[in-house]
Motif scaffolding. Structure first.
Motif, PDB file in Angstrom:
ATOM      1  N   GLN A  53       0.803  -1.218   0.000  1.00  0.00           N
ATOM      2  CA  GLN A  53       0.000   0.000   0.000  1.00  0.00           C
ATOM      3  C   GLN A  53       0.841   1.275   0.000  1.00  0.00           C
ATOM      4  OE1 GLN A  53      -3.055  -1.741  -0.798  1.00  0.00           O
ATOM      5  NE2 GLN A  53      -3.759   0.123   0.198  1.00  0.00           N
ATOM      6  N   TYR A  54       1.948   1.278   0.736  1.00  0.00           N
ATOM      7  CA  TYR A  54       2.715   2.517   0.909  1.00  0.00           C
ATOM      8  C   TYR A  54       4.169   2.390   0.466  1.00  0.00           C
ATOM      9  CZ  TYR A  54      -0.758   1.724   4.586  1.00  0.00           C
ATOM     10  OH  TYR A  54      -1.867   1.317   5.283  1.00  0.00           O
ATOM     11  N   ASN A  55       4.525   1.235  -0.103  1.00  0.00           N
ATOM     12  CA  ASN A  55       5.918   0.988  -0.490  1.00  0.00           C
ATOM     13  C   ASN A  55       6.851   1.183   0.709  1.00  0.00           C
ATOM     14  OD1 ASN A  55       7.915   0.247  -2.339  1.00  0.00           O
ATOM     15  ND2 ASN A  55       8.376   2.364  -2.862  1.00  0.00           N
ATOM     16  N   TRP A  56       6.391   0.723   1.852  1.00  0.00           N
ATOM     17  CA  TRP A  56       7.132   0.881   3.108  1.00  0.00           C
ATOM     18  C   TRP A  56       7.532  -0.503   3.603  1.00  0.00           C
ATOM     19  CZ3 TRP A  56       4.701   2.689   8.386  1.00  0.00           C
ATOM     20  CH2 TRP A  56       5.729   2.936   9.307  1.00  0.00           C
ATOM     21  N   LYS A  57       8.803  -0.781   3.576  1.00  0.00           N
ATOM     22  CA  LYS A  57       9.317  -2.072   4.031  1.00  0.00           C
ATOM     23  C   LYS A  57       9.586  -1.987   5.521  1.00  0.00           C
ATOM     24  CE  LYS A  57      12.953  -5.502   3.153  1.00  0.00           C
ATOM     25  NZ  LYS A  57      12.012  -6.613   3.030  1.00  0.00           N
ATOM     26  N   ILE A  58       8.754  -2.652   6.304  1.00  0.00           N
ATOM     27  CA  ILE A  58       8.930  -2.624   7.749  1.00  0.00           C
ATOM     28  C   ILE A  58       9.432  -3.971   8.234  1.00  0.00           C
ATOM     29  CG2 ILE A  58       7.084  -0.916   7.979  1.00  0.00           C
ATOM     30  CD1 ILE A  58       5.367  -3.138   9.224  1.00  0.00           C
ATOM     31  N   ASP A  59      10.136  -3.942   9.343  1.00  0.00           N
ATOM     32  CA  ASP A  59      10.601  -5.167   9.973  1.00  0.00           C
ATOM     33  C   ASP A  59       9.517  -5.648  10.940  1.00  0.00           C
ATOM     34  OD1 ASP A  59      12.073  -6.746  12.206  1.00  0.00           O
ATOM     35  OD2 ASP A  59      13.544  -6.593  10.599  1.00  0.00           O
ATOM     36  N   PRO A  60       9.233  -6.939  10.961  1.00  0.00           N
ATOM     37  CA  PRO A  60       8.196  -7.430  11.883  1.00  0.00           C
ATOM     38  C   PRO A  60       8.432  -7.040  13.336  1.00  0.00           C
ATOM     39  CG  PRO A  60       8.806  -9.145  10.318  1.00  0.00           C
ATOM     40  CD  PRO A  60       9.763  -8.019  10.107  1.00  0.00           C
ATOM     41  N   SER A  61       9.699  -6.877  13.712  1.00  0.00           N
ATOM     42  CA  SER A  61      10.007  -6.537  15.107  1.00  0.00           C
ATOM     43  C   SER A  61       9.543  -5.137  15.479  1.00  0.00           C
ATOM     44  CB  SER A  61      11.513  -6.664  15.365  1.00  0.00           C
ATOM     45  OG  SER A  61      12.235  -5.687  14.624  1.00  0.00           O
ATOM     46  N   TRP A  62       9.242  -4.305  14.471  1.00  0.00           N
ATOM     47  CA  TRP A  62       8.791  -2.935  14.757  1.00  0.00           C
ATOM     48  C   TRP A  62       7.347  -2.878  15.236  1.00  0.00           C
ATOM     49  CZ3 TRP A  62      10.575  -0.143   9.606  1.00  0.00           C
ATOM     50  CH2 TRP A  62      11.975  -0.251   9.488  1.00  0.00           C
ATOM     51  N   LEU A  63       6.602  -3.951  15.025  1.00  0.00           N
ATOM     52  CA  LEU A  63       5.173  -3.942  15.341  1.00  0.00           C
ATOM     53  C   LEU A  63       4.926  -4.109  16.830  1.00  0.00           C
ATOM     54  CD1 LEU A  63       3.531  -6.156  12.569  1.00  0.00           C
ATOM     55  CD2 LEU A  63       3.331  -3.698  12.851  1.00  0.00           C
ATOM     56  N   VAL A  64       4.014  -3.283  17.345  1.00  0.00           N
ATOM     57  CA  VAL A  64       3.505  -3.439  18.703  1.00  0.00           C
ATOM     58  C   VAL A  64       1.979  -3.428  18.601  1.00  0.00           C
ATOM     59  CG1 VAL A  64       3.400  -2.513  21.032  1.00  0.00           C
ATOM     60  CG2 VAL A  64       5.491  -2.231  19.691  1.00  0.00           C
ATOM     61  N   TRP A  65       1.344  -4.531  18.961  1.00  0.00           N
ATOM     62  CA  TRP A  65      -0.116  -4.613  18.874  1.00  0.00           C
ATOM     63  C   TRP A  65      -0.749  -3.855  20.042  1.00  0.00           C
ATOM     64  CZ3 TRP A  65      -2.374  -6.547  14.622  1.00  0.00           C
ATOM     65  CH2 TRP A  65      -1.621  -7.381  13.801  1.00  0.00           C
ATOM     66  N   THR A  66      -1.795  -3.112  19.730  1.00  0.00           N
ATOM     67  CA  THR A  66      -2.499  -2.335  20.749  1.00  0.00           C
ATOM     68  C   THR A  66      -4.007  -2.504  20.550  1.00  0.00           C
ATOM     69  OG1 THR A  66      -2.545  -0.334  19.368  1.00  0.00           O
ATOM     70  CG2 THR A  66      -0.646  -0.613  20.822  1.00  0.00           C
ATOM     71  N   PHE A  72      -2.283  -1.421  15.690  1.00  0.00           N
ATOM     72  CA  PHE A  72      -0.850  -1.661  15.885  1.00  0.00           C
ATOM     73  C   PHE A  72      -0.068  -0.363  15.750  1.00  0.00           C
ATOM     74  CE2 PHE A  72      -2.168  -2.761  11.581  1.00  0.00           C
ATOM     75  CZ  PHE A  72      -1.331  -1.998  10.782  1.00  0.00           C
ATOM     76  N   ALA A  73       1.027  -0.313  16.499  1.00  0.00           N
ATOM     77  CA  ALA A  73       1.997   0.776  16.394  1.00  0.00           C
ATOM     78  C   ALA A  73       3.212   0.251  15.642  1.00  0.00           C
ATOM     79  CB  ALA A  73       2.405   1.275  17.772  1.00  0.00           C
ATOM     80  N   ILE A  74       3.790   1.102  14.814  1.00  0.00           N
ATOM     81  CA  ILE A  74       5.020   0.757  14.109  1.00  0.00           C
ATOM     82  C   ILE A  74       6.107   1.688  14.644  1.00  0.00           C
ATOM     83  CG2 ILE A  74       6.163   0.533  11.871  1.00  0.00           C
ATOM     84  CD1 ILE A  74       3.413   0.156  10.619  1.00  0.00           C
ATOM     85  N   ARG A 132      10.663   1.762  21.159  1.00  0.00           N
ATOM     86  CA  ARG A 132       9.743   0.621  21.219  1.00  0.00           C
ATOM     87  C   ARG A 132       9.749   0.011  22.622  1.00  0.00           C
ATOM     88  NH1 ARG A 132      11.640  -1.454  17.084  1.00  0.00           N
ATOM     89  NH2 ARG A 132      12.877  -3.190  17.889  1.00  0.00           N
ATOM     90  N   LEU A 133      10.914  -0.129  23.213  1.00  0.00           N
ATOM     91  CA  LEU A 133      11.006  -0.666  24.573  1.00  0.00           C
ATOM     92  C   LEU A 133      10.313   0.254  25.563  1.00  0.00           C
ATOM     93  CD1 LEU A 133      14.703  -1.976  24.585  1.00  0.00           C
ATOM     94  CD2 LEU A 133      12.610  -3.352  24.624  1.00  0.00           C
ATOM     95  N   ALA A 134      10.500   1.570  25.390  1.00  0.00           N
ATOM     96  CA  ALA A 134       9.850   2.537  26.282  1.00  0.00           C
ATOM     97  C   ALA A 134       8.333   2.466  26.143  1.00  0.00           C
ATOM     98  CB  ALA A 134      10.349   3.947  25.975  1.00  0.00           C
TER      99      ALA A 134
END
Length: 485
Positions: free
Chosen positions: A184-197, A350-352, A359-361
């Motif tokens: 959708q956005y041509n944005w390659k994200i790493d799965p580790s960046w995801l935080v489900w909310t 989800f938060a990216i 992310r830890l904070a």
């Protein structure tokens, strides 16, 4: 049939009998390739199996499809440039991991339906229960969910057990989000960046707890939807509002005011909404660049609520904050399937967050406060991002027609005016020309229940929800014109 004339394509043609023509073109280097029986069974296991560009790039199988869909004619091309060490099992593995764009059956959704939502205690309809006021306020739509989502939920319910489900273990949903962002956005994200909310509202409140200190100031844009405006006070912090301004028939940020607000040494966070709710503006590259420059210059974190980003009605791209080179390490991007696919009641977003320390904070601030997202929400998100592209395109087309009708008719009513929103299913209506003390009361007296402008920061406006059957809009216009049946 295959370019090489092999009978491998016969099964494809048989399954595609409802299509006048199906042509699969392969590079000549693969002319001797024969699909294994295992591959065929995997391919035809479900009539809704589909191909995707983005997800295949993430597959262990090093290949990708280039897919073009022209109504009932399908062209699929294998590109050998991305093949390494493949074998006859690649199709089975690839199809298993990459369902996204092509359905062999293409059901048409009837967005003109008017489902009865009274039995479900829908919040939108409960507000005006027992009155003759047409509810057009809260931001969910009147559209029945896409069938693949309903199918996924039925399958989850049929299992009959709803024990604990750790979101990080749902690799299907995670891969679906990763592929969706790429596609959708041509944005390659790493799965580790995801935080489900469990929603973007709790998410930006967690961001405040994670990144702000006592006495800090938070920037919010106005008008904005009520939970954003309320968040600083909920967390006992200061709020500074940056207004939007009208430029050439479009709302945009007052960047001078944003610069002044960010320059305050107490300012630590800017919570923005893109696309803007209630304005419908989609930030362009120049605007996002200016936001990035200002935030970095003054060391202000950015939390970007992008929950409406898949509801863009004009031919403009969505530019995620976290994809901007200057913002990636200093931002939190909030997204969900909820608005687009009408699954807000399932409490999953989800938060990216690319920066590991941020992310830890964020996760630390959420401890003991945020519950895990629901098992049904994960199932719905996975299905929405994998199997519902056709439904999504039909929805956008319907919403665009609704928007064009509504903005035309609103601007014909004396005392009202509105810009055409580039995104969302929400219209911000200027009622200052009515010269009344309470625009909400004026609307309700005519039998229409919008969202009150005062809740967004401007009492002279109201927000109309056009995510509904056209018949509702026609009736709303009649009522606002004083021609109530």
């Amino acid at each position: 049939m295959l370019d090489n004339g092999k009978p491998t394509s016969l099964a494809v043609l048989k399954k595609c009998r409802k299509f006048p023509t199906v042509k699969l073109s392969f590079f000549s280097e693969f002319k001797n390739f024969v699909v294994s029986e295992t591959g065929k069974k995997s391919f035809f296991k479900d009539i809704t199996v589909r191909f995707s560009v983005g997800q295949l790039q993430e597959s262990p199988v090093c290949c990708f499809f280039k897919m073009f869909l022209y109504q009932t004619m399908v062209y699929v091309t294998l590109d050998k440039r991305s093949f390494k060490n493949w074998n006859s099992m690649w199709l089975s593995e690839a199809i298993y991991r990459t369902t996204a764009l092509l359905k062999l059956e293409r059901p048409i959704m009837n967005f003109n339906d008017k489902p009865d939502r009274s039995w479900s205690k829908a919040y939108k309809w409960q507000r005006y229960k027992g009155t003759d006021i047409l509810p057009m306020w809260i931001a969910d739509t009147e559209f029945r969910c896409a069938e693949p989502i309903l199918k996924a939920l039925h399958q989850r319910v049929e299992e009959g057990i709803f024990g604990y489900t750790l979101p990080d273990h749902d690799t299907d949903a995670i891969e679906a989000v990763v592929a969706w962002c790429q596609r959708q956005y041509n944005w390659k994200i790493d799965p580790s960046w995801l935080v489900w909310t469990p929603g973007v509202v709790p998410a930006f409140n967690v961001a405040i707890k994670a990144y702000c200190q006592a006495g800090d100031t938070i920037i919010v844009q106005t008008p904005s939807y009520p939970p954003i405006l309320a968040a600083p006070a909920i967390n006992k912090l200061n709020r500074i509002c940056v207004e939007t301004v009208a430029v050439d028939g479009r709302w945009t940020l007052d960047f001078d005011a944003l610069e002044d607000a960010a320059a305050d040494p107490k300012t630590s966070l800017f919570i923005m909404c893109n696309p803007m709710n209630p304005l419908g503006t989609v930030l362009n590259q120049h605007e996002l660049d200016r936001i990035a420059t200002i935030c970095r210059k003054h060391n202000v974190m950015l939390c970007s609520d992008e929950i409406h980003c898949d509801l863009i009605l004009d031919n403009v791209p969505h530019l995620p904050a976290g994809a901007h080179p200057a913002l990636a390490e200093y931002s939190v991007t909030l997204m969900a399937a909820s608005k687009t696919f009408n699954v807000a009641g399932l409490g999953t977003s989800f938060a990216i967050i690319p920066n590991e320390k941020l992310r830890l904070a964020f996760n630390h601030a959420a401890r003991g406060i945020l519950p895990w997202v629901t098992a049904t929400g994960l199932a719905a998100t996975n299905a929405a991002f994998r199997y519902c592209d056709e439904w999504h395109q039909q929805e956008l087309a319907y919403l665009k027609d609704n928007r064009d009708y509504l903005v035309s008719e609103i601007n014909k009513i004396e005392g009202l005016k509105a810009f055409s929103p580039a995104a969302t299913f929400l219209m911000w209506v200027d009622a200052s020309g009515l010269r009344v003390n309470d625009t909400q009361a004026w609307c309700e007296a005519k039998g229409v229940g919008p969202s009150a402008g005062r809740d967004f920061g401007d009492k002279d406006f109201f927000r109309l929800n056009f995510g509904c059957a056209r018949e509702y809009l026609v009736e709303a216009i009649k009522r606002l014109q004083g021609r109530k049946n």
